[in-house]
Write a protein that holds these residues in place. Structure first.
Motif, PDB file in Angstrom:
ATOM      1  N   PHE A   1     -11.441  28.234   0.738  1.00  0.00           N
ATOM      2  CA  PHE A   1     -12.686  29.570   0.651  1.00  0.00           C
ATOM      3  C   PHE A   1     -12.655  29.862  -0.775  1.00  0.00           C
ATOM      4  N   THR A   2     -11.569  29.983  -1.783  1.00  0.00           N
ATOM      5  CA  THR A   2     -11.519  30.358  -2.926  1.00  0.00           C
ATOM      6  C   THR A   2     -12.561  29.451  -3.837  1.00  0.00           C
ATOM      7  N   LEU A   3     -12.557  27.979  -3.795  1.00  0.00           N
ATOM      8  CA  LEU A   3     -13.224  27.231  -4.282  1.00  0.00           C
ATOM      9  C   LEU A   3     -14.685  27.172  -3.716  1.00  0.00           C
ATOM     10  N   PHE A   4     -14.754  27.329  -2.429  1.00  0.00           N
ATOM     11  CA  PHE A   4     -15.976  27.349  -1.908  1.00  0.00           C
ATOM     12  C   PHE A   4     -16.990  28.542  -2.429  1.00  0.00           C
ATOM     13  N   SER A   5     -16.086  29.883  -2.708  1.00  0.00           N
ATOM     14  CA  SER A   5     -16.992  31.183  -3.288  1.00  0.00           C
ATOM     15  C   SER A   5     -17.101  30.805  -4.760  1.00  0.00           C
ATOM     16  N   LEU A   6     -16.415  30.087  -5.468  1.00  0.00           N
ATOM     17  CA  LEU A   6     -16.607  29.860  -6.941  1.00  0.00           C
ATOM     18  C   LEU A   6     -17.811  29.116  -7.061  1.00  0.00           C
ATOM     19  N   VAL A   7     -17.721  28.052  -6.126  1.00  0.00           N
ATOM     20  CA  VAL A   7     -19.059  27.105  -6.457  1.00  0.00           C
ATOM     21  C   VAL A   7     -20.314  28.045  -6.017  1.00  0.00           C
ATOM     22  N   LEU A   8     -20.208  28.864  -4.868  1.00  0.00           N
ATOM     23  CA  LEU A   8     -21.437  29.584  -4.624  1.00  0.00           C
ATOM     24  C   LEU A   8     -21.898  30.590  -5.820  1.00  0.00           C
ATOM     25  N   LYS A   9     -20.950  31.165  -6.300  1.00  0.00           N
ATOM     26  CA  LYS A   9     -20.982  32.039  -7.330  1.00  0.00           C
ATOM     27  C   LYS A   9     -21.455  31.269  -8.894  1.00  0.00           C
ATOM     28  N   TYR A  10     -20.934  30.201  -9.125  1.00  0.00           N
ATOM     29  CA  TYR A  10     -21.386  29.352 -10.253  1.00  0.00           C
ATOM     30  C   TYR A  10     -22.947  29.046 -10.170  1.00  0.00           C
ATOM     31  N   TYR A  11     -23.231  28.504  -8.937  1.00  0.00           N
ATOM     32  CA  TYR A  11     -24.634  28.174  -8.899  1.00  0.00           C
ATOM     33  C   TYR A  11     -25.660  29.518  -8.273  1.00  0.00           C
ATOM     34  N   ASN A  12     -25.021  30.491  -8.368  1.00  0.00           N
ATOM     35  CA  ASN A  12     -25.732  31.688  -7.948  1.00  0.00           C
ATOM     36  C   ASN A  12     -26.484  31.579  -6.543  1.00  0.00           C
TER      37      ASN A  12
ATOM     38  N   LEU B   1     -25.549  33.561   0.095  1.00  0.00           N
ATOM     39  CA  LEU B   1     -25.804  32.953   1.503  1.00  0.00           C
ATOM     40  C   LEU B   1     -26.639  34.014   2.617  1.00  0.00           C
ATOM     41  N   PHE B   2     -26.000  35.220   2.303  1.00  0.00           N
ATOM     42  CA  PHE B   2     -26.595  36.562   3.020  1.00  0.00           C
ATOM     43  C   PHE B   2     -26.360  37.619   2.174  1.00  0.00           C
ATOM     44  N   LYS B   3     -26.795  38.808   2.450  1.00  0.00           N
ATOM     45  CA  LYS B   3     -26.550  40.093   1.836  1.00  0.00           C
ATOM     46  C   LYS B   3     -25.018  40.394   1.755  1.00  0.00           C
ATOM     47  N   PHE B   4     -24.767  40.711   0.262  1.00  0.00           N
ATOM     48  CA  PHE B   4     -23.494  40.883   0.236  1.00  0.00           C
ATOM     49  C   PHE B   4     -22.559  39.976   0.332  1.00  0.00           C
ATOM     50  N   SER B   5     -23.000  38.599   0.593  1.00  0.00           N
ATOM     51  CA  SER B   5     -21.982  37.544   0.646  1.00  0.00           C
ATOM     52  C   SER B   5     -20.905  37.447  -0.266  1.00  0.00           C
ATOM     53  N   ASP B   6     -21.321  37.352  -1.502  1.00  0.00           N
ATOM     54  CA  ASP B   6     -20.297  36.976  -2.426  1.00  0.00           C
ATOM     55  C   ASP B   6     -18.985  37.917  -2.420  1.00  0.00           C
ATOM     56  N   HIS B   7     -19.415  39.496  -2.117  1.00  0.00           N
ATOM     57  CA  HIS B   7     -18.470  40.427  -2.100  1.00  0.00           C
ATOM     58  C   HIS B   7     -17.638  40.267  -0.804  1.00  0.00           C
ATOM     59  N   ILE B   8     -18.304  39.801   0.232  1.00  0.00           N
ATOM     60  CA  ILE B   8     -17.347  39.604   1.413  1.00  0.00           C
ATOM     61  C   ILE B   8     -16.746  38.595   1.367  1.00  0.00           C
ATOM     62  N   PHE B   9     -16.824  37.544   0.720  1.00  0.00           N
ATOM     63  CA  PHE B   9     -16.050  36.189   0.409  1.00  0.00           C
ATOM     64  C   PHE B   9     -14.763  36.604  -0.438  1.00  0.00           C
ATOM     65  N   VAL B  10     -15.000  37.483  -1.300  1.00  0.00           N
ATOM     66  CA  VAL B  10     -13.997  37.890  -2.050  1.00  0.00           C
ATOM     67  C   VAL B  10     -12.945  38.703  -1.199  1.00  0.00           C
ATOM     68  N   GLY B  11     -13.722  39.369  -0.514  1.00  0.00           N
ATOM     69  CA  GLY B  11     -12.848  40.440   0.430  1.00  0.00           C
ATOM     70  C   GLY B  11     -11.903  39.543   1.372  1.00  0.00           C
TER      71      GLY B  11
END
Length: 346
Positions: free
Chosen positions: A228-239, A242-252
């Motif tokens: 999940f961490t790697l997935f979140s980093l990839v999504l963040k790196y490529y900006n 997926l849905f509203k607030f998704s990056d914060h939800i994934f970190v949560g």
């Protein structure tokens, strides 16, 4: 606090310290990019990751307040002690720096990096949601204070709290994903219905699992955390959002998994003089005073776009903020707060 409670908190202090330093990195690199015209994506990426230290704090706060309260419900004057302790915890360290920054920005607005200062005096003085606080980093305290106050319902009726939590969750989801009401203004309604509250709820859910000794296979949870961490980093790196607030939800969710693994399977007793424990204990103070400190330190250095020199400046900021934060912690969180607690009998 019993030894049974203590064993769950030592490792979390380390995490708190790292989360605080993440926020310092976020604000410092952001300022260096702005002042020194640094145009390297990986520097901006690293700096942007630092803001998620706040998301970790919110999950951890929800967990710790619910977990520690579980052992205090049946104690004498539990509700009174809870309210006073939470108020002291928020306000004693905040008031000196918060009021100082309010005075400076109100009388010398040119000190702020913002193009204009539009803050609420009520929020700046009380942290009640009526607008933006003069001291920018205090926005997180508005959320902390609201959750602490709402969670006090558990001291009156746990059943009432559970029903309230369900209704609150529904209102938040409806407001953000159905009616999609968007506003950055820190009014009561917008703070109450903010998606950030989901992170406190995750922390509360985690406390229930820990208290009830629910054990998932650590290999499964650990693998889930890494993936999940790697997935979140990839999504963040490529900006990728997926849905509203998704990056914060994934970190949560990542924070939820990390805390669960740590308190369930890894609970070492750590020395109070361990440097990481000292930073962890001073987390709140470091968070409170780092912003003006990093600005002052950056302005003392000549402008440069050298990566080596900028990371040297970042290192100096981290060291000075940690030392100054620990001194601030000893004065306001240890000495003055303990004086108040003794006077008020809590």
């Amino acid at each position: 606090m019993s030894s049974k409670e203590n064993k769950y908190l030592d490792i979390l202090q380390i995490f708190r310290g790292f989360a605080a330093l993440m926020v310092v990195v976020h604000h410092t690199l952001g300022a260096l990019v702005y002042y020194n015209n640094i145009d390297y994506y990986f520097v901006k990426f690293i700096g942007d990751l630092g803001k998620y230290g706040v998301d970790f704090f919110f999950v951890l706060s929800g967990f710790i307040i619910a977990f520690t309260s579980y052992y205090k419900y049946n104690k004498p004057l539990a509700y009174r002690k809870y309210i006073i302790n939470r108020a002291l915890r928020i306000y004693v360290p905040y008031i000196p720096i918060g009021y100082l920054m309010l005075f400076l920005y109100a009388n010398y607005p040119e000190l702020s990096n913002a193009s204009q200062l539009d803050f609420s005096y009520l929020t700046s003085l009380t942290l009640l949601p009526d607008g933006f606080p003069a001291y920018g980093v205090a926005w997180t305290l508005i959320f902390e204070l609201m959750f602490y106050f709402l969670f006090s319902l558990t001291f009156i009726s746990k059943k009432l709290w559970n029903w309230f939590l369900i209704i609150w969750l529904i209102l938040i989801l409806k407001n953000n994903f159905i009616t999609d009401v968007v506003s950055n203004q820190k009014t009561f309604q917008n703070v109450f219905l903010s998606l950030y509250n989901l992170e406190f709820m995750l922390g509360y859910l985690l406390s229930i699992l820990i208290i009830r000794k629910v054990k998932w296979n650590y290999m499964f949870v650990g693998t889930l955390f890494i993936v999940f961490t790697l997935f979140s980093l990839v999504l963040k790196y490529y900006n990728i959002i997926l849905f509203k607030f998704s990056d914060h939800i994934f970190v949560g969710i990542n924070s939820f998994l990390l805390i669960y693994i740590s308190v369930t399977y890894f609970n070492p007793k750590l020395n109070e003089r361990n440097v990481f424990m000292m930073i962890g204990n001073a987390t709140y103070s470091i968070y409170l005073i780092h912003d003006p400190l990093k600005t002052l330190i950056i302005r003392l250095f000549p402008s440069t776009n050298s990566l080596i020199l900028n990371f040297l400046i970042l290192t100096v900021v981290l060291i000075i903020c940690s030392i100054a934060g620990y001194i601030y912690y000893l004065i306001f969180e240890k000495y003055i707060m303990n004086k108040f607690k003794k006077t008020l009998g809590v």
